[in-house]
Motif scaffolding. Structure first.
Motif, mmCIF file in Angstrom:
data_model
loop_
_atom_site.group_PDB
_atom_site.id
_atom_site.type_symbol
_atom_site.label_atom_id
_atom_site.label_comp_id
_atom_site.label_asym_id
_atom_site.label_seq_id
_atom_site.Cartn_x
_atom_site.Cartn_y
_atom_site.Cartn_z
ATOM 1 N N ARG A 162 48.017 42.776 44.290
ATOM 2 C CA ARG A 162 48.529 41.733 45.036
ATOM 3 C C ARG A 162 49.369 42.025 46.117
ATOM 4 N NH1 ARG A 162 51.503 36.935 41.440
ATOM 5 N NH2 ARG A 162 51.549 35.284 43.240
ATOM 6 N N SER A 164 51.020 39.550 48.041
ATOM 7 C CA SER A 164 51.969 38.636 48.419
ATOM 8 C C SER A 164 52.888 38.250 47.225
ATOM 9 C CB SER A 164 51.283 37.263 48.903
ATOM 10 O OG SER A 164 50.358 36.744 47.751
ATOM 11 N N SER A 192 49.258 32.098 42.102
ATOM 12 C CA SER A 192 48.706 31.802 43.763
ATOM 13 C C SER A 192 49.150 33.091 44.506
ATOM 14 C CB SER A 192 49.120 30.434 44.089
ATOM 15 O OG SER A 192 48.809 29.457 43.390
ATOM 16 N N GLY A 193 48.376 33.503 45.473
ATOM 17 C CA GLY A 193 48.741 34.397 46.589
ATOM 18 C C GLY A 193 47.397 35.022 46.804
ATOM 19 N N THR A 194 47.641 35.994 47.542
ATOM 20 C CA THR A 194 46.628 37.034 48.244
ATOM 21 C C THR A 194 46.322 38.177 47.408
ATOM 22 O OG1 THR A 194 46.977 36.220 50.466
ATOM 23 C CG2 THR A 194 45.906 38.199 50.265
ATOM 24 N N TYR A 195 45.133 38.391 47.057
ATOM 25 C CA TYR A 195 44.718 39.604 46.295
ATOM 26 C C TYR A 195 43.554 40.492 47.015
ATOM 27 C CZ TYR A 195 46.801 37.156 42.322
ATOM 28 O OH TYR A 195 47.648 36.668 41.300
ATOM 29 N N HIS A 196 44.001 41.882 46.838
ATOM 30 C CA HIS A 196 43.280 42.777 47.599
ATOM 31 C C HIS A 196 42.559 43.634 46.442
ATOM 32 C CE1 HIS A 196 42.432 45.029 50.995
ATOM 33 N NE2 HIS A 196 42.842 46.252 50.725
ATOM 34 N N SER A 209 39.680 41.140 50.583
ATOM 35 C CA SER A 209 40.677 40.231 50.245
ATOM 36 C C SER A 209 40.256 38.541 50.046
ATOM 37 C CB SER A 209 41.785 40.465 51.171
ATOM 38 O OG SER A 209 42.359 41.494 51.448
ATOM 39 N N ILE A 210 41.305 38.150 49.131
ATOM 40 C CA ILE A 210 40.692 36.626 48.821
ATOM 41 C C ILE A 210 42.051 36.011 48.603
ATOM 42 C CG2 ILE A 210 40.523 36.996 46.326
ATOM 43 C CD1 ILE A 210 38.359 34.992 46.376
ATOM 44 N N GLU A 211 42.024 34.601 49.034
ATOM 45 C CA GLU A 211 43.382 33.727 48.614
ATOM 46 C C GLU A 211 43.249 33.042 47.295
ATOM 47 O OE1 GLU A 211 47.341 32.470 49.991
ATOM 48 O OE2 GLU A 211 45.791 34.074 50.903
ATOM 49 N N HIS A 213 44.531 29.934 45.074
ATOM 50 C CA HIS A 213 45.263 28.603 44.720
ATOM 51 C C HIS A 213 45.372 27.852 43.756
ATOM 52 C CE1 HIS A 213 46.428 28.721 49.198
ATOM 53 N NE2 HIS A 213 45.293 28.998 49.572
#
Length: 351
Positions: A162, A164, A192-196, A209-211, A213
């Motif tokens: 993660r 974020s 919720s957040g950005t995952y890599h 990466s993906i966001e 929500h």
């Protein structure tokens, strides 16, 4: 008896990535007893033992021959410009996955002969890696983050992190490094957040990466009610349009029928004077053919009621008519009594 020997025996296996360059070592030492011509050959040993070895490049009689193997033409060369100096190593440029195989270096100088085998594996780096989300992004639901590379030699390994917020994966998460799936159980809004994701094998890595929500559950009842209301409104509008079209069509049809009913060739109505004359003429003709038995009704007919334009005028305006001389038919032959036809005098009186 001493003879030549190959000295590059430290490494017999190589792994390289596609597109890179590799140097397959083959160094040797000659002896004084070796007096024959020097020959250096590189051959490719097929995986199928039923197939013959294929010469790919050769040095003989102070000359290089490299046209034996078409798939490597232009991509291979001796490392040293003068192989007889003791370096018969081979360079292969712009490696392809089809270059994977077993290579053998043979050095001959009579009476000495030596060879060495080297295993080359050309791997493909992970490429075109894509991240995706599976499942509803709602609070309390299970969310699966997926990561997959469309290119890459096995064995591929996947790792999620993660980038974020707290930068730590949720405590309820479960990662499968072989499939690239990250399961987030009982997701909350804090997830919720950005995952890599990083995909890797022995020769390289690729990333995506993906966001994410995570939202509250959707009000299903409200959505259904809205859909029903919208459908009813749409049907009402459609029905109104159909009604208007039908009404307009009926009006046009009625106007067309009325227009065709009015004909230009219909004669105008007769005047009162012509009607009166035709009435008197018809009475006279009927009187002439009457028998005494049916004359009673006609003798009592008041002439003042005859629809004549002349009889409606005032007495002073009536024109003078000459006495009518109507020849009475010979009724004696028919057995009938003669009847006198009244005539009009000059002063307008009936005689």
């Amino acid at each position: 008896t001493r003879s030549l020997s190959i000295t590059s025996t430290e490494q017999s296996m190589f792994e390289k990535a596609q597109g890179e360059k590799v140097t397959l070592p083959c160094t040797f030492v000659l002896s004084e007893e070796d007096e024959g011509p020097l020959d250096i050959e590189w051959v490719l040993i097929p995986a199928d033992n039923q197939k013959k070895e294929q010469i790919i490049i050769m040095y003989a009689v102070n000359r290089i021959y490299n046209h034996f193997y078409a798939s490597m033409t232009g991509r291979m060369q001796f490392t040293s410009p003068d192989p007889k100096s003791g370096d018969g190593s081979l360079d292969i440029l712009n490696l392809k996955s089809t270059d994977t195989g077993t290579y053998q270096c043979k050095v001959k100088k009579a009476p000495g002969v030596q060879s060495q085998k080297i295993q080359l594996t050309v791997l493909v780096k992970p490429a075109r890696t894509k991240c995706s989300v599976e499942g509803p992004h709602e609070i309390g639901k299970d969310v699966i983050l997926k990561c997959a590379s469309q290119e890459g030699s096995p064995l591929l390994s996947y790792d999620w992190r993660r980038v974020s917020g707290t930068q730590d994966l949720p405590a309820t998460s479960m990662l499968n490094k072989n499939t690239g799936e990250l399961l987030l159980k009982n997701a909350s809004q804090d997830y919720s957040g950005t995952y890599h994701c990083v995909a890797s094998n022995r020769v390289g890595t690729d990333e995506c990466s993906i966001e994410l929500h995570v939202t509250p559950p959707i009000n299903t009842a409200g959505v259904i009610a809205g859909a029903i209301i919208g459908t009813l409104l749409g049907l009402s509008v459609l029905a109104f349009l159909v009604f208007c079209c039908c009404k307009k069509h009926r009006e046009k049809k009625y106007e067309k029928e009325v227009h065709h009913d009015i004909r230009e060739d219909v004669p105008p109505p007769k005047s009162r004077s012509s009607t009166a004359r035709s009435y008197i003429g018809s009475n006279r003709s009927s009187l002439g053919s009457m028998s005494p038995s049916n004359m009673e009704g006609y003798t009592k007919t008041p002439y003042s009621q005859v629809p004549s334009e002349d009889f409606e005028r005032p007495p002073g305006q009536n024109p003078a008519f000459a006495p009518s001389k109507v020849a009475a038919p010979n009724l004696s032959r028919m057995g009938a009594v003669p009847v006198m036809i009244p005539a009009q005098s000059k002063d307008g009186s009936i005689v």
